[in-house]
Design a protein around this motif. Sequence first.
Motif, PDB file in Angstrom:
ATOM      1  N   LYS A   1       6.745  63.148  41.120  1.00  0.00           N
ATOM      2  CA  LYS A   1       6.609  62.169  42.193  1.00  0.00           C
ATOM      3  C   LYS A   1       6.043  62.829  43.443  1.00  0.00           C
ATOM      4  CE  LYS A   1       9.039  58.766  44.974  1.00  0.00           C
ATOM      5  NZ  LYS A   1      10.314  58.134  45.307  1.00  0.00           N
ATOM      6  N   ALA A   2       6.516  64.008  43.778  1.00  0.00           N
ATOM      7  CA  ALA A   2       6.012  64.725  44.955  1.00  0.00           C
ATOM      8  C   ALA A   2       4.531  65.051  44.779  1.00  0.00           C
ATOM      9  CB  ALA A   2       6.821  65.995  45.192  1.00  0.00           C
ATOM     10  N   GLN A   3       4.145  65.484  43.571  1.00  0.00           N
ATOM     11  CA  GLN A   3       2.734  65.768  43.301  1.00  0.00           C
ATOM     12  C   GLN A   3       1.889  64.494  43.422  1.00  0.00           C
ATOM     13  OE1 GLN A   3       2.933  67.540  39.404  1.00  0.00           O
ATOM     14  NE2 GLN A   3       3.261  69.606  40.207  1.00  0.00           N
TER      15      GLN A   3
ATOM     16  N   MET B   1      -1.291  47.761  48.047  1.00  0.00           N
ATOM     17  CA  MET B   1      -2.446  46.886  47.865  1.00  0.00           C
ATOM     18  C   MET B   1      -3.300  47.328  46.680  1.00  0.00           C
ATOM     19  SD  MET B   1      -5.679  46.114  50.358  1.00  0.00           S
ATOM     20  CE  MET B   1      -4.764  45.149  51.538  1.00  0.00           C
ATOM     21  N   ILE B   2      -3.537  48.621  46.568  1.00  0.00           N
ATOM     22  CA  ILE B   2      -4.405  49.129  45.507  1.00  0.00           C
ATOM     23  C   ILE B   2      -3.911  48.684  44.132  1.00  0.00           C
ATOM     24  CG2 ILE B   2      -5.188  51.219  44.316  1.00  0.00           C
ATOM     25  CD1 ILE B   2      -5.135  52.613  47.086  1.00  0.00           C
ATOM     26  N   GLN B   3      -2.598  48.678  43.946  1.00  0.00           N
ATOM     27  CA  GLN B   3      -2.074  48.366  42.615  1.00  0.00           C
ATOM     28  C   GLN B   3      -1.622  46.920  42.447  1.00  0.00           C
ATOM     29  OE1 GLN B   3       1.494  50.825  41.801  1.00  0.00           O
ATOM     30  NE2 GLN B   3       1.123  51.656  43.827  1.00  0.00           N
TER      31      GLN B   3
ATOM     32  N   ALA C   1       1.737  58.971  37.384  1.00  0.00           N
ATOM     33  CA  ALA C   1       3.140  59.000  37.817  1.00  0.00           C
ATOM     34  C   ALA C   1       3.639  57.597  38.152  1.00  0.00           C
ATOM     35  CB  ALA C   1       3.291  59.927  39.017  1.00  0.00           C
ATOM     36  N   GLY C   2       2.838  56.585  37.841  1.00  0.00           N
ATOM     37  CA  GLY C   2       3.253  55.211  38.086  1.00  0.00           C
ATOM     38  C   GLY C   2       2.879  54.693  39.463  1.00  0.00           C
TER      39      GLY C   2
END
Length: 195
Positions: A21-23, A123-125, A178-179
């Motif tokens: 998640k951090a990456q 917004m992007i997703q 990473a979702g």
Amino acid sequence: MMSLTVLLLVACKPRISEEQKAQALTAFATVEQVFQHPRCSNCHIPGDAPLQFDAQAPHAMNVVRGPDGKGAPGLPCSTCHGEQNSPASYGPHAPPGAPHWQLPPPDQKMAWIGLPADQLCAMIQDKDRNGGRDFDALLKHVAEDKLVLWGWNPGGERAPVPVPHDRFVAAFKTWAEAGGPCPSPDATAAGGAAR
């Protein structure tokens, strides 16, 4: 029964570690940098008049989005914008070009100028605002679409997107795999320090 099936599918979804998640959040900072650059944001506008140049000035000649994003009836974008950049001999401010030169359609403006990172990420997703694209389709769009690729070869005196395209695509892929985690509003308000 259906809600049990949904719960089971959610439970089977691979878990993303805190490190992943951090990456992904670090990668999204690169995605954000690209999306907020004038080569991208000049056409991803909240209103109906595109912007131009690095200063993001209103487009000359009262150009507008039109009913499908391809310009006003009788003055389509293709009137001035060809399938490729104009030759250098036309001057540094000649109309640029790329295949299917247009704005996003009015019902999916994807307007992100000045949006905080958390809102841009959402917004992007959002398939209702991104043309119905899932992460695979979004990745294909940013990796292969000729109009998107134009941002790295804008011609004239226009500054290209400063992040190399392959690095941008890799960052987008890291974030998507990473979702698509979004920075918290608190991190956005703090200038992204917590990303």
